[in-house]
Design a protein around this motif. Structure first.
Motif, mmCIF file in Angstrom:
data_model
loop_
_atom_site.group_PDB
_atom_site.id
_atom_site.type_symbol
_atom_site.label_atom_id
_atom_site.label_comp_id
_atom_site.label_asym_id
_atom_site.label_seq_id
_atom_site.Cartn_x
_atom_site.Cartn_y
_atom_site.Cartn_z
ATOM 1 N N ARG A 92 -22.643 -4.383 4.323
ATOM 2 C CA ARG A 92 -23.346 -3.098 4.409
ATOM 3 C C ARG A 92 -24.698 -3.242 3.717
ATOM 4 N NH1 ARG A 92 -19.842 1.477 5.536
ATOM 5 N NH2 ARG A 92 -21.538 2.753 4.736
ATOM 6 N N LYS A 93 -25.773 -3.202 4.516
ATOM 7 C CA LYS A 93 -27.101 -3.463 3.958
ATOM 8 C C LYS A 93 -28.122 -2.426 4.412
ATOM 9 C CE LYS A 93 -26.242 -8.426 3.569
ATOM 10 N NZ LYS A 93 -26.657 -9.795 3.947
ATOM 11 N N THR A 94 -27.665 -1.201 4.601
ATOM 12 C CA THR A 94 -28.585 -0.129 4.987
ATOM 13 C C THR A 94 -29.396 0.315 3.770
ATOM 14 O OG1 THR A 94 -26.994 1.644 4.523
ATOM 15 C CG2 THR A 94 -26.932 0.651 6.725
ATOM 16 N N ASP A 95 -30.508 0.994 4.009
ATOM 17 C CA ASP A 95 -31.350 1.493 2.915
ATOM 18 C C ASP A 95 -30.579 2.480 2.032
ATOM 19 O OD1 ASP A 95 -33.437 -0.027 3.817
ATOM 20 O OD2 ASP A 95 -34.347 1.590 5.000
ATOM 21 N N LYS A 96 -29.695 3.246 2.660
ATOM 22 C CA LYS A 96 -28.895 4.215 1.913
ATOM 23 C C LYS A 96 -27.940 3.504 0.952
ATOM 24 C CE LYS A 96 -25.719 8.110 2.564
ATOM 25 N NZ LYS A 96 -24.989 8.934 3.575
ATOM 26 N N ASP A 97 -27.324 2.425 1.424
ATOM 27 C CA ASP A 97 -26.412 1.659 0.576
ATOM 28 C C ASP A 97 -27.161 0.977 -0.561
ATOM 29 O OD1 ASP A 97 -24.010 2.201 1.972
ATOM 30 O OD2 ASP A 97 -24.554 0.741 3.506
ATOM 31 N N LYS A 98 -28.335 0.439 -0.258
ATOM 32 C CA LYS A 98 -29.137 -0.217 -1.299
ATOM 33 C C LYS A 98 -29.563 0.785 -2.368
ATOM 34 C CE LYS A 98 -30.968 -3.850 1.729
ATOM 35 N NZ LYS A 98 -32.182 -4.389 2.386
ATOM 36 N N LEU A 99 -29.932 2.002 -1.935
ATOM 37 C CA LEU A 99 -30.316 3.043 -2.886
ATOM 38 C C LEU A 99 -29.131 3.440 -3.752
ATOM 39 C CD1 LEU A 99 -32.379 5.109 -3.943
ATOM 40 C CD2 LEU A 99 -31.647 6.661 -2.101
ATOM 41 N N SER A 100 -27.981 3.610 -3.130
ATOM 42 C CA SER A 100 -26.769 3.974 -3.867
ATOM 43 C C SER A 100 -26.389 2.893 -4.879
ATOM 44 C CB SER A 100 -25.618 4.196 -2.880
ATOM 45 O OG SER A 100 -24.434 4.540 -3.559
ATOM 46 N N LEU A 101 -26.567 1.624 -4.494
ATOM 47 C CA LEU A 101 -26.264 0.519 -5.402
ATOM 48 C C LEU A 101 -27.217 0.528 -6.597
ATOM 49 C CD1 LEU A 101 -24.695 -2.092 -5.999
ATOM 50 C CD2 LEU A 101 -26.393 -3.327 -4.634
ATOM 51 N N GLY A 102 -28.499 0.751 -6.324
ATOM 52 C CA GLY A 102 -29.482 0.813 -7.409
ATOM 53 C C GLY A 102 -29.168 1.936 -8.390
ATOM 54 N N ILE A 103 -28.761 3.081 -7.842
ATOM 55 C CA ILE A 103 -28.403 4.226 -8.694
ATOM 56 C C ILE A 103 -27.183 3.891 -9.552
ATOM 57 C CG2 ILE A 103 -27.508 6.587 -8.663
ATOM 58 C CD1 ILE A 103 -29.213 7.057 -6.148
ATOM 59 N N SER A 104 -26.202 3.156 -8.980
ATOM 60 C CA SER A 104 -24.984 2.809 -9.735
ATOM 61 C C SER A 104 -25.305 1.940 -10.942
ATOM 62 C CB SER A 104 -23.981 2.097 -8.822
ATOM 63 O OG SER A 104 -24.414 0.792 -8.496
ATOM 64 N N TYR A 105 -26.217 0.977 -10.766
ATOM 65 C CA TYR A 105 -26.603 0.119 -11.890
ATOM 66 C C TYR A 105 -27.443 0.887 -12.912
ATOM 67 C CZ TYR A 105 -24.782 -4.222 -9.911
ATOM 68 O OH TYR A 105 -23.958 -5.215 -9.432
ATOM 69 N N ALA A 106 -28.298 1.792 -12.425
ATOM 70 C CA ALA A 106 -29.104 2.614 -13.343
ATOM 71 C C ALA A 106 -28.199 3.512 -14.189
ATOM 72 C CB ALA A 106 -30.100 3.451 -12.551
#
Length: 539
Positions: A92-106
């Motif tokens: 899963r490499k959509t922009d939405k997934d990437k944004l969600s992943l970034g938020i999880s680490y933040a």
């Protein structure tokens, strides 16, 4: 609390097994999935060890708070790592997934800072089976964060598993990864204890269960790569059994039946898979040896059968070109030349196949001579390729050391090895040339260097080029008729003379350097059985 529950002691072997599987998998796979999984296993291992020390500190509130705040750091990092692994595994490499992943680490970074404050956890809740710090306002956000990303990861894995209808292997892999993460999700119940709800710590069993399922998924279903399953299982069994040394004497005696049964099932399952994989390895080895033997026999028979007609084609075409059957016109000269050249190439290929066949059968005969001149062999090899070099406009320089002694060797095999190396240098050099150097490295060793300014060799191909039927990517593009046998034969012939053949290159387009070391006296017999191990290239 009277004593530490048995399941808490299982955190020790679980942490070691989990980290061992993570490290071993990444060493073998070396991809993004395995790297994320490695970080996840490190976090889980630290969390497990931290919990063991927390329970061991029950009764000393200050130490309990210290260990709990410390283990919250890996505990907070686990949800985004689980989520990250899931996204990578499910592609899963959509922009939405990437944004969600970034938020999880933040969010993880923010929560780690908050977790060390009194408004996250404070005070200690002691109950029949253990102790835990008491959740404060900041802990509520952590609980929501954990449940959100863990449940989201499991949902993604479930949908990915259901959607993998066309690939049964991938579907099976996903199923066991899904089960492992589903079992792991029960660890989230530890959060309930922080809200002063006493629960027997059965949820910690999710860690060894996760380790068991992921180990099975990796060794049986090849989630990342086909690795040495027996090694993993053996280490897992040793870790679990050695844990008895860490238990206090009365721990196993006082352990409840379910705890002892679970530990027994873990060892039994690992032992079962160990025996199963061992039998599979034996069967696989026998099958490989059978196929290899049949292949060698087929190559040997086919090559011998081909030599006679190829010799006839070469002989008669050569005689026709020389006018033995009368003068031929210009129109006939070109196709006859092509036939003759093609037959020469085919004879060389047949001879190489016969060499490989003999090598793989482990039986070769040596015609040893006490007075083999390496300089003389190199000059003869240069004469063989001079016309091709001149046609390409490249030079061949030979810097010989007149002081090097003659050696004891099979002259034909040494000549074939050196010829293969020089011929390759000519084939794969488009401009510049080849420089050959000989010198006496030590009193009993001769050193030969063959340096070219050709296409070079990529780092990933440096080991591969010495395998049978294997060629570098650049070589395949320049000369499409190569077989990938020349370097394989050369390396084995040189090593059979107790010598060494090495290669180095700074990369593609930067030339290559082949170095040969030969002893002045090779301690080999004229007839000898060789037990060689050949690495097969599967790429």
């Amino acid at each position: 609390m009277e004593s530490i529950p048995f399941v808490i002691y299982l955190l020790v072997p679980s942490s070691l097994i989990i980290m061992g599987v993570g490290i071993y998998t990444h060493i073998k796979a070396r991809n993004k999935e395995s790297l994320i999984f490695l970080f996840l296993t490190i976090a889980q291992s630290l969390f497990s060890i931290g919990n063991f020390f927390l329970w061991d500190s029950c009764g000393i509130d200050k130490d309990v708070i210290f260990w709990d705040r410390l283990l919250y750091i890996p505990g907070i990092m686990m949800p985004p790592l689980i989520y990250h692994f899931t996204l990578e595994f499910c592609n899963r490499k959509t922009d939405k997934d990437k944004l969600s992943l970034g938020i999880s680490y933040a969010l993880a970074c923010v929560l780690i800072m908050i977790s060390q404050q009194n408004y996250f956890v404070n005070d200690v809740f002691n109950y029949n089976w253990g102790c835990h710090t008491v959740a404060q306002t900041g802990h509520h956000f952590f609980a929501i964060y954990v449940f959100y990303y863990v449940i989201k990861s499991i949902v993604y894995l479930y949908h990915f598993w259901k959607g993998e209808s066309n690939d049964s292997s991938r579907k099976s892999q996903t199923f066991f990864v899904f089960l492992a993460f589903l079992a792991y999700s029960f660890l989230a119940l530890v959060i309930i204890v922080a809200y002063k709800i006493p629960i027997y710590p059965f949820f910690y069993l999710s860690l060894p269960l996760f380790a068991l399922l992921m180990t099975y998924a990796i060794i049986e279903k090849n989630v990342f790569v086909s690795i040495f399953a027996i090694d993993v299982l053996m280490v897992a069994i040793l870790i679990m059994v050695s844990t008895f040394l860490l238990f206090p004497e009365d721990t196993l005696i006082n352990a409840d039946f379910s705890g002892r049964l679970f530990f027994f099932v873990l060892i039994l399952a690992a032992s079962f898979f160990l025996i199963k994989k061992n039998h599979e390895e034996i069967s696989r080895k026998d099958e490989i040896e059978r196929v290899s033997r049949l292949k060698s026999e087929f190559i040997s028979i086919s090559s011998h059968q081909l030599r006679t007609p190829l010799g006839a084609i070469r002989g008669y075409s050569s005689m026709m070109l020389e006018g033995d059957y009368g003068k031929i016109n210009k129109k006939m000269h070109e196709p006859l030349t092509y036939i003759n050249d093609a037959s020469v190439r085919m004879i060389k290929l047949v001879n190489s196949l016969l060499d490989v066949s003999r090598l793989e059968r482990g039986k070769l005969e040596f015609k040893l001579s006490q007075n083999v001149s390496v300089n003389k062999i190199i000059k003869e090899c240069i004469d063989d390729v001079t016309l091709n070099a001149k046609a390409k406009g490249i030079y061949i320089k030979f810097k010989e050391d007149d002081s090097i002694p003659v050696i004891r060797a099979d002259e034909d095999k040494i000549k074939q090895s050196i010829h293969n190396l020089i011929n390759n240098a000519v084939l794969y050099t488009q401009k510049g040339g080849i420089t050959i150097t000989t010198k006496k490295k030590r009193a009993k060793t001769i050193f030969i260097q063959i340096r070219d300014t050709g296409i070079g060799i990529a780092k990933d191909d440096l080991e591969k080029i010495f395998k049978s039927f294997s060629r570098g990517n650049g070589a395949s593009q320049i000369y499409t008729q190569g077989t990938g046998l020349g370097l394989f034969v050369a390396k084995n012939f040189i090593e059979m003379h107790n010598g060494k053949l090495r290669v180095s290159s700074e990369g593609e387009g930067k030339g290559s350097l082949f170095c040969i070391e030969l002893p002045v006296k090779s301690f080999i017999e004229e007839k000898q059985d060789f037990n060689l191990t050949f690495e097969k290239d599967n790429g």
